[in-house]
Write an enzyme that holds these catalytic residues in place. Structure first.
Site, PDB file in Angstrom:
ATOM      1  N   HIS A 207       0.672  -2.032  -7.455  1.00 55.54           N
ATOM      2  CA  HIS A 207       0.589  -1.440  -6.116  1.00 55.54           C
ATOM      3  C   HIS A 207       1.234  -2.307  -5.051  1.00 55.54           C
ATOM      4  CE1 HIS A 207      -1.286  -0.721  -2.158  1.00 55.54           C
ATOM      5  NE2 HIS A 207      -1.182   0.550  -2.512  1.00 55.54           N
TER       6      HIS A 207
ATOM      7  N   HIS B 122      -6.849   7.734  -8.802  1.00 52.19           N
ATOM      8  CA  HIS B 122      -6.110   6.786  -7.970  1.00 52.19           C
ATOM      9  C   HIS B 122      -5.903   5.459  -8.689  1.00 52.19           C
ATOM     10  CE1 HIS B 122      -5.880   4.095  -4.200  1.00 52.19           C
ATOM     11  NE2 HIS B 122      -4.764   4.810  -4.246  1.00 52.19           N
TER      12      HIS B 122
ATOM     13  N   GLU C   1       3.874   7.284  -7.388  1.00 50.53           N
ATOM     14  CA  GLU C   1       4.319   6.804  -6.079  1.00 50.53           C
ATOM     15  C   GLU C   1       5.398   5.758  -6.251  1.00 50.53           C
ATOM     16  OE1 GLU C   1       2.924   4.496  -2.006  1.00 50.53           O
ATOM     17  OE2 GLU C   1       1.380   5.233  -3.380  1.00 50.53           O
TER      18      GLU C   1
ATOM     19  N   ASP D  58       1.577   3.434  -9.143  1.00 53.87           N
ATOM     20  CA  ASP D  58       2.602   2.932  -8.225  1.00 53.87           C
ATOM     21  C   ASP D  58       3.665   2.175  -9.002  1.00 53.87           C
ATOM     22  OD1 ASP D  58       0.963   3.410  -5.602  1.00 53.87           O
ATOM     23  OD2 ASP D  58      -0.385   2.272  -6.899  1.00 53.87           O
TER      24      ASP D  58
END
Length: 559
Positions: A299, A257, A359, A286
């Protein structure tokens, strides 16, 4: 491989996968005599054509037993990259040298490479031989290989390793084998490669799984270092691509992550590199787009939390964002770590075997999504990226631009019908939070039944790893990828080994079939393709009582 499949394939008194089976078919061993090869290492009895034969799962794509090759020469299409390689007395022999190698065969995405190998002499116990899994046809760097030492019971007796473009070694995965290869002893080995996933099978037993790098035109080969080795009975079989949905008993892949965010500042190149070193199958990052249209890795919508700057990414220009310190907030040891561009991440990604779980933070315009997708395509990495988002529009734009890139739908709460939602958005994965999934765990089974995978986020405790693994999720998104990789290794070591059973394989080997019929039947069994197996048995087994008994057993296994 699942325990159920091991039991299925095990002949009496053994625990084997069908390594010898494909050899026997390719080498022309009669089915009537095949029972003898189920326990003992196979011995070739007929010449094999050294040419591509087929291109469907279960079919032999290449085979070579060296029997018809003159001593001192090589088969057609084999090419020495380094060292001394030639056929001697019906075997390929490589003389001791520094990383000698020879290449052969076609480029294949999904295949099983099998061979009988032997150390004839070694300079010391650290020397090795290796099937090469992906290499330039000329034999140059970089390449990936599946190495074994003569002392294969050592902790690094089995390896998946890369010889890098800088002529250095990267060894992300090691294991030990159940017995030593030793010197002067034939060992049957097999490597299954499905895209970037490789499985090492030593003398019929799976011993290692891991990620490898792939190229667009890489071929196969063998290498050796500090050893005189001999190789025989090479068989390359087409196999199916690795499915999205796990087989029962498979452990989830690791998705780091925001990189290895437990020990490095999130969404930085340092975090990405650290995650790759853990052996994580995926690194999750991200992406936002700056005011001047540059995708950057961060992020939050603003730079305030994780940098020494301030402002909304969408109104800031990339030179300013790139000048910010994204490491000091985490630790003085990372002072000066910059906010990376997406282009920098793609460059770093190409140096390792971890895939990307990307993402796209919304809202993004169609043009912004297209720019990010085009960068993936231009880098030739579309087969190594899963693009996910909470923003349905971003997924729609990405699918319109490049439908070949798999999509993941992120959810903080579950949809009333997750399967229907995933299908509507062409999502290969449905990725809920751990808290959301806990409210209705049955959705994993529903999604898997529809062929949709599940990555759960963000899960950092061993208790939750156990909980969601038991549900059957395909991936675990975690801030602690190193700990999760270690946890998975412990689960594999603790897993009970199945008792060998009589095995359907042995009964099928007793049938009076032609070589072609046997190949169809055994390849269907090896892939657990029950429909195909039933068709082959129905068509080619003439004895009604025998046929009905086999079909009944297949039906029971299917259930």
């Amino acid at each position: 491989m699942t325990a159920r499949r091991r039991i299925l394939l095990a002949p009496p008194g053994t625990r084997t996968v069908p390594a010898s089976l494909a050899f026997a078919v390719a080498a022309g061993v009669s089915v009537a005599s095949f029972g003898a090869t189920l326990v003992a290492p196979p011995v070739a009895t007929a010449a094999v054509p050294a040419a591509p034969l087929a291109a469907e799962p279960g079919d032999v794509a290449y085979a070579q037993d060296f029997d018809d090759v003159a001593d001192g020469s090589l088969p057609d299409g084999w090419r020495v990259g380094a060292g001394d390689w030639s056929v001697q007395d019906g075997r390929l022999v490589g003389e001791a040298s520094s990383i000698g190698r020879v290449t052969f065969g076609p480029h294949l995405e999904n295949y099983r490479l099998e061979a009988t190998v032997r150390f004839d002499a070694v300079n010391n116990a650290t020397r090795w031989l290796a099937p090469i899994l992906d290499i330039d046809p000329a034999g140059g760097v970089p390449w990936w290989q599946a190495a074994m030492r003569s002392t294969t019971t050592a902790s690094n007796g089995i390896e998946l390793a890369e010889r890098t473009s800088g002529n250095a070694w990267n060894v992300p995965a090691t294991a030990s084998a159940p017995s030593d290869a030793g010197v002067g002893k034939d060992v049957r080995i097999a490597i299954e490669v499905q895209g970037n996933h490789a499985t090492w099978v030593y003398d019929g037993q799976e011993v290692l799984e891991g990620r490898i790098g792939r190229t667009d035109d890489g071929v196969l080969g063998f290498s050796a270092d500090g050893a005189r080795v001999s190789i025989d009975d090479v068989v390359v079989t087409e196999i199916e691509a690795k499915p999205v949905v796990n087989e029962p008993g498979d452990l989830p892949v690791t998705a780091a992550h925001r990189g290895y965010s437990a020990v490095t500042p999130e969404n930085t190149l340092a975090a990405y590199a650290a995650a790759m070193k853990t052996g994580a199958e995926y690194v999750e990052i991200d992406v936002h787009t700056t005011a001047d249209g540059v995708p950057v890795v961060i992020h939050d919508q603003t730079v305030d939390r994780t940098t020494d700057g301030t402002g909304d990414v969408a109104v800031l220009r990339s030179p300013y964002v790139g000048s910010l310190d994204a490491g000091s907030w985490f630790s003085p040891a990372f002072a000066g770590e910059p906010v990376p561009t997406f282009a920098q991440v793609l460059d770093l990604m190409d140096t390792g075997s971890s895939d990307l779980l990307l993402e796209i933070k919304g809202p993004e315009t169609r043009e912004e999504v297209n720019r990010t997708v085009d960068m993936i395509l231009d880098a030739g990495l579309e087969d190594r990226v899963v693009l996910q988002s909470f923003d349905e529009k971003a997924l729609e734009y990405a699918y319109d631009r490049a439908p070949q890139i798999p999509l993941g739908l992120l959810r903080g709460t579950l949809d009333a019908d997750p399967v229907a939602t995933a299908e509507r958005l062409h999502a290969t994965y449905y990725n809920p939070s751990g808290a959301a999934l806990a409210t209705r765990p049955s959705v994993v089974e529903d999604l898997n039944a529809a062929g949709v995978g599940v990555f759960v986020w963000t899960v950092d405790s061993a208790a939750d790893w156990t909980r969601f693994t038991d549900l059957g999720v395909e991936g675990m998104i975690t801030n602690r990828p190193g700990a999760f990789v270690g946890w998975k290794a412990a689960q594999e070591q603790a897993a009970p080994q199945p008792e060998p059973g009589p095995g359907l394989l042995a009964r099928l080997a007793e049938l009076d079939l032609s070589t072609g019929q046997a190949q169809q039947l055994f390849s269907a069994l090896a892939r657990e393709d029950w429909d195909r197996l039933e068709r082959v048995v129905t068509k080619h087994v003439d004895d009604a009582e025998q046929r009905d008994a086999l079909l009944a057993e297949i039906a029971e296994l299917r259930a």
